[in-house]
Scaffold this active site. Structure first.
Site: not given
Length: 426
Positions: A289, A373, A402
């Site tokens: 991320s 995502d 995600h």
């Protein structure tokens, strides 16, 4: 036919009298990948108490990875089933969001159309290299001093330290791991960088120093905060100086918050490569991320990096709106009525993985992407991944949002360790 699926139990005030509904969205290819112009079929099923729902309606939205225009359809359920088809005439992702009328929860599925052909939305700025050269030169003027305070190691064969390292602005703050009785010029090094949020570093990461015959490991938090503080301390920072940090300075490249974050990453690499135990050749950056954002930046800004792992990376194609695509996290660019704030758009180009990717000269990269995502959308990740020119591998997760699936985590870990093994043979 083998099919992929995503399902989510719908919270329907479940009681003994009204069992919960479960909706599933299915693509007709296991990898959910198609060529531009082909037709993807989404099949939906709805069950209640394990039995097909006899009748009802499903509200469906199809969009280009969340971007308007969105196609809406109301499907009639017959014996628990419904289906619809869709296509894209350009490289990208067709995202389905399906829900039962009156319910807030939903199911998602996504089909990728020639995603390997997605290009960056804007070119690299002409002075991109000059800008970052100036930032690194300013960092180099700050003498690197480190304070290593021994801490209890979570693994017996590793010495662990709280590491505080001077940098421009906030210090580099992390936990450093080194094999006990380490010999000079013997060990590869790995830097772990964090996802979004406000907190201290992770001491558990020093366990990597036991792997593959020993490694130097450093886990740094994203903000240069002291480690090991009570949760209330980090909560106070998140509500105060670091509130909405991702938006700070987003209309000025000199003030953008991520400039300082990336310089801390470079200084962390300075520290690792200055250790007498480093083997002088292997340097890995690993994160997911926001950590994936930093990993791309490290590879693009620092030629010492030999390999990076970026799970569901943020920071990709900030200017996607310029090409009719969605902008990913951290949403640096404000979009109003389809138009981008110009100062933010131009600033974002200096902090974009698609541009760092073009500068990365490392020996390899491992990246993961989730097709559903909506935080770091797949179209943005592919734009950055496609811009990489070195050997690279991509782990796709058609059914994942995600997060990293267990398979994706194993993929990244093995990629990093395989690089260590390969470098030891050189």
């Amino acid at each position: 036919m083998l099919r992929t699926f995503f399902y989510l139990a719908l919270a329907c005030s479940a009681t003994a009298q009204t069992p919960a509904l479960v909706i599933r969205a299915v693509t007709d290819r296991p990898q959910a990948l198609y060529q531009t112009g082909e037709t993807a079929q989404f099949d939906l099923t709805v069950t209640q108490a394990g039995k097909p729902l006899a009748q009802g309606q499903i509200q469906c939205f199809l969009s280009k990875d969340g971007v308007d225009p969105k196609r809406e359809e109301i499907l009639q359920i017959q014996d628990g089933k419904a289906s619809l088809t869709g296509t894209l005439g350009e490289p990208g992702f067709l995202l389905l969001r399906a829900s039962i009328a009156g319910q807030k929860d939903f199911a998602q599925a996504s089909a990728g159309f020639s995603p390997q052909e997605i290009k960056p939305s804007l070119p690299v700025p002409d002075d991109f290299d000059a800008f970052w050269s100036a930032q690194k030169a300013a960092l180099a003027q700050v003498e690197m001093k480190s304070t290593l305070t021994p801490v209890d190691s979570p693994v017996p064969k590793v010495d662990a330290f709280d590491a505080q390292i001077t940098c421009l602005g906030a210090p580099v703050s992390g936990y450093y791991g080194r094999p006990k009785n380490a010999k000079a010029k013997s060990y590869p090094a790995i830097l772990f960088v964090h996802g979004a949020g406000v907190g201290g570093s992770s001491l558990g990461a020093v366990a990597w120093s036991e792997r593959e015959g020993g490694m130097l490991s450093l886990d740094i938090n994203a903000h240069g905060l002291p480690n090991g503080k009570p949760k209330a301390f980090y909560d106070e920072q998140a509500a105060g100086a670091l509130k909405d940090y991702r938006f700070q300075g987003r209309d000025d490249r000199e003030k953008c918050y991520f400039k300082g974050m990336f310089l801390r990453v470079i200084r962390a690499l300075d520290f690792l490569t200055a250790q007498p135990e480093w083997d002088g050749k292997t340097l890995i950056v690993y994160g997911s991320s926001q950590g994936g954002f930093q990993a791309f930046a490290a590879a693009g800004l620092d030629p010492r990096v030999t390999f990076f792992c970026a799970g569901v990376p943020a920071g990709c194609d900030h200017t996607g709106i310029s090409a009719g695509r969605i902008n990913g996290w951290p949403k640096l660019v404000t979009v109003t009525d389809g138009k981008a704030m110009e100062a933010e758009l131009q600033t974002a180009r200096y902090f974009d993985n698609v541009n760092f990717a073009t500068r990365a000269k490392c020996q390899g990269a491992a990246v993961t992407v989730g097709f559903i995502d909506t935080v770091c959308p797949p179209s943005s990740v592919y734009a950055a991944y496609n811009a990489l020119t070195m050997p690279k591998t991509l782990h796709t997760m058609p059914l994942t949002g995600h997060k990293s699936s267990p398979e994706a985590s194993a993929f990244m870990t093995e990629a990093a360790l395989a690089h260590v093994r390969a470098m030891r043979q050189k």
